[in-house]
Design an enzyme around this catalytic site. Structure first.
Site, PDB file in Angstrom:
ATOM      1  N   ASP A  33      40.767  39.942  43.365  1.00  0.00           N
ATOM      2  CA  ASP A  33      39.545  40.728  43.218  1.00  0.00           C
ATOM      3  C   ASP A  33      39.051  40.638  41.777  1.00  0.00           C
ATOM      4  OD1 ASP A  33      37.478  42.365  43.948  1.00  0.00           O
ATOM      5  OD2 ASP A  33      38.647  44.223  43.918  1.00  0.00           O
ATOM      6  N   ASN A  81      33.808  39.578  54.488  1.00  0.00           N
ATOM      7  CA  ASN A  81      33.086  38.839  53.444  1.00  0.00           C
ATOM      8  C   ASN A  81      31.897  38.058  53.978  1.00  0.00           C
ATOM      9  OD1 ASN A  81      36.009  38.066  51.361  1.00  0.00           O
ATOM     10  ND2 ASN A  81      34.609  39.815  51.325  1.00  0.00           N
TER      11      ASN A  81
END
Length: 255
Positions: A33, A81
């Site tokens: 991340d 995503n």
């Protein structure tokens, strides 16, 4: 000079603890991340952050193998995503196209087998073909090789759903009694059936949540959170996470 060097102006650090005798987790997982924020801080497009993040994956995965970690698993692209802007999704798919096979070829020379986990059925055909080639490369190292797995189009709830559906089909076909379903039989139908549950899960970037990653497998995992953005995550940061892990007492519900 590689992508990492061009965009960061530095090379990955070597760990000062390299070669020291210490316990390491058998399986480490990472929620990669902070790629987008890393790029934004430098006035770069988000895809630049993903490129450096991909290089960080290779560096850290190889380092984990060198210090004795058997399994290293990263969250590369989630089932959620796909909701990102189309240009970013396209950039990630193109990154898989240009990087996946090359990274696997490089890493197999260091004794690291690269695997891809997730619902791969919806990926573009050429990427699925590359994944088959990557798995064939991994097979050349044998079952005992250190393994680096990328979770692509992966979601923990989706994985459990698919496992339940597979078990339901076995029950319908008369190959399994409902009362015979155990935790082990559920685990055997997960993408991670070939590996132990993660001992340590690391989340960089300052976020403190699991984000639908390895929900079943993380029941007794230790979590480590750090503010370091993934593209900046170094071998020293991995050492810090492992040292923190080694200070914890894992009782698995006991005393």
């Amino acid at each position: 000079m590689g992508i990492f060097d061009r965009l960061t102006g530095k090379k990955p650090e070597k760990s000062q603890t390299m070669g020291e005798e210490r316990a390491v987790p058998r399986h480490i997982a990472v929620i990669m991340d902070g790629n987008g924020r890393w790029a934004k801080k430098r006035g770069l497009p988000r895809k630049a952050g993903h490129k450096v993040g991909a290089e960080t994956f290779r560096t850290i995965a190889t380092y984990c193998k060198d210090i004795g970690v058997q399994y290293f698993t990263v969250y590369a692209f989630s089932t959620e995503n796909w909701k990102r802007p189309q240009d970013e999704v396209d950039a990630l798919m193109n990154l898989f196209r240009t990087y996946l096979r090359e990274a696997a070829e490089t890493m197999v020379k260091r004794g690291v087998a690269v695997r891809v986990l997730g619902d791969l059925s919806v990926l573009p055909a050429d990427i699925r073909q590359q994944i088959d080639e990557v798995h064939a490369l991994a097979d050349t190292l044998g079952e005992q090789a250190a393994t680096a797995s990328l979770c692509i189009n992966y979601g923990g709830r989706d994985e459990i759903k698919n496992a339940v559906r597979a078990l339901a089909r076995e029950v319908r076909e008369g190959r399994l009694e409902p009362d015979a379903i155990t935790e082990d039989s559920i685990s055997a139908h997960l993408y991670t059936a070939h590996m132990p549950d993660p001992d340590l899960i690391i989340r960089p970037s300052g976020e403190v949540r699991t984000s639908n990653f390895l929900l079943w497998q993380s029941a007794y995992s230790e979590y480590y959170f750090t503010d370091v953005l993934w593209p900046d995550f170094s071998t020293r940061d991995m050492d810090a996470a492992i040292d923190n892990f080694n200070q914890r007492s894992r009782r698995f519900g006991g005393v």
